[in-house]
Design a protein around this motif. Structure first.
Motif, mmCIF file in Angstrom:
data_model
loop_
_atom_site.group_PDB
_atom_site.id
_atom_site.type_symbol
_atom_site.label_atom_id
_atom_site.label_comp_id
_atom_site.label_asym_id
_atom_site.label_seq_id
_atom_site.Cartn_x
_atom_site.Cartn_y
_atom_site.Cartn_z
ATOM 1 N N THR A 1 -17.967 73.954 19.111
ATOM 2 C CA THR A 1 -15.946 74.437 18.771
ATOM 3 C C THR A 1 -15.339 72.944 19.627
ATOM 4 O O THR A 1 -14.769 72.571 19.669
ATOM 5 N N SER B 1 -7.951 70.445 17.951
ATOM 6 C CA SER B 1 -7.393 71.202 18.668
ATOM 7 C C SER B 1 -6.259 70.994 20.282
ATOM 8 O O SER B 1 -6.804 69.743 20.198
ATOM 9 N N SER C 1 -6.511 78.806 16.345
ATOM 10 C CA SER C 1 -7.439 78.669 17.168
ATOM 11 C C SER C 1 -7.763 79.453 17.642
ATOM 12 O O SER C 1 -9.238 80.285 17.532
ATOM 13 N N PHE D 1 -14.222 76.959 14.250
ATOM 14 C CA PHE D 1 -13.307 75.483 13.928
ATOM 15 C C PHE D 1 -14.961 74.893 14.371
ATOM 16 O O PHE D 1 -14.885 74.347 15.374
ATOM 17 N N SER E 1 -12.127 72.067 8.232
ATOM 18 C CA SER E 1 -12.605 72.394 9.213
ATOM 19 C C SER E 1 -13.430 73.384 8.637
ATOM 20 O O SER E 1 -13.536 73.686 7.951
#
Length: 294
Positions: A102, A131, A211, A221, A256
């Motif tokens: 991720t 992100s 997240s 994710f 995602s």
């Protein structure tokens, strides 16, 4: 004549303190439970009851990669070797490796040894785009977030298609303003499936990174599909970003998925013109990244 039977009752007096209860007292501490205590810390690495064990393993591996123990293109040890090293299950190792994927640090294909994608100091555009918070911090910017609304509802046709659920299934819709150094930059419109959305609904309104918090609940994710285009600002955009209704905004639509390929969010982010630009890199691991506009 009446005193004689009372004398016969005298031997019964020692029974009144219920001496038979005395042996029961040693059982109250439940000595049988003592051996169970060493079993509770199942691994020596757990340092906090609040941090999932796989995140601790991931953080340790991330530190090793950053320190240069594994250079770009190097292979990490096999799952069973990592499991022995950290005294955890292979399932915990897989979760830790998924977290590193991720972050864009490694490839992650089950059944093969993971390959490090970037060594210390190397940028990873895929991580930047997934992100907003990590991207901003990597540039020395202070990211911010303010949740405007969290509304439960039912999935419409587009949401159902993107999240791979049935139309009418429960979802949560979140409207959020994102900032850099306190200045409005982007409006986020995200639809979550019910299980994920319920976690988001329980977070404080000023949570900077969903997240990061969701990862603590095991929601990762891992992959994302992006579409970049232009969209006109609506009333909410104008109010939150301070622009005119109808003004052209840069829009990024994103789905995602987690390590199993299950969709965990469908998002439409609208950026103020002149704040960010997106760049595409054609490499063995093609990626898309964002950068600040000068």
């Amino acid at each position: 004549m009446n005193e004689a039977p009372q004398a016969a009752d005298a031997p019964r007096e020692p029974q009144e303190p219920q001496a038979a209860d005395a042996p029961r007292e040693p059982q109250e501490p439940q000595a049988a439970d003592a051996p169970r205590e060493p079993q509770e810390p199942r691994t020596p690495r757990r340092t906090s009851g609040r941090t999932p064990l796989y995140l601790e393993v991931a953080e340790d591996l991330r530190g090793a990669i950053t320190a240069g123990a594994y250079g770009s293109g190097a292979r990490l040890p096999a799952e069973d070797e990592l499991a022995r090293r950290y005294a955890v299950s292979r399932g915990t190792v897989r979760q830790a490796l998924a977290a590193l994927r991720t972050d864009g640090l490694i490839t992650s294909r089950r059944g093969t040894r993971r390959v490090v994608l970037g060594g210390p100091g190397e940028e990873n555009a895929a991580t930047e785009l997934r992100s907003f918070t990590r991207w901003a911090r990597s540039l020395g910017q202070e990211p911010g977030g303010r949740t405007v609304s969290v509304d439960p509802g039912t999935a419409d046709g587009e949401e159902a298609e993107q999240l791979r659920i049935a139309a009418g299934d429960p979802v949560y819709r979140v409207l959020r303003l994102r900032t850099l150094a306190g200045e409005p930059v982007m409006v986020e419109r995200t639809t979550y499936p019910r299980a994920v959305g319920a976690l988001v609904a329980g977070m404080p309104l000023d949570t900077v990174s969903y997240s990061e918090q969701l990862a603590r609940h095991g929601v990762l994710f891992t992959d994302a599909h992006h579409t970049i285009d232009i969209a006109p600002a609506d009333a909410d955009d104008a109010r939150l970003l301070g622009c005119r209704a109808g003004e052209a905004l840069l829009r990024e639509r994103r789905r995602s998925t987690d390590p199993a390929g299950t969709p965990v969010e469908w998002s439409q982010d609208r950026y103020l013109p002149g704040t960010v630009a997106f760049t595409a890199h054609s490499t063995a691991a093609s990626a898309l990244g964002r950068r600040l506009r000068p």
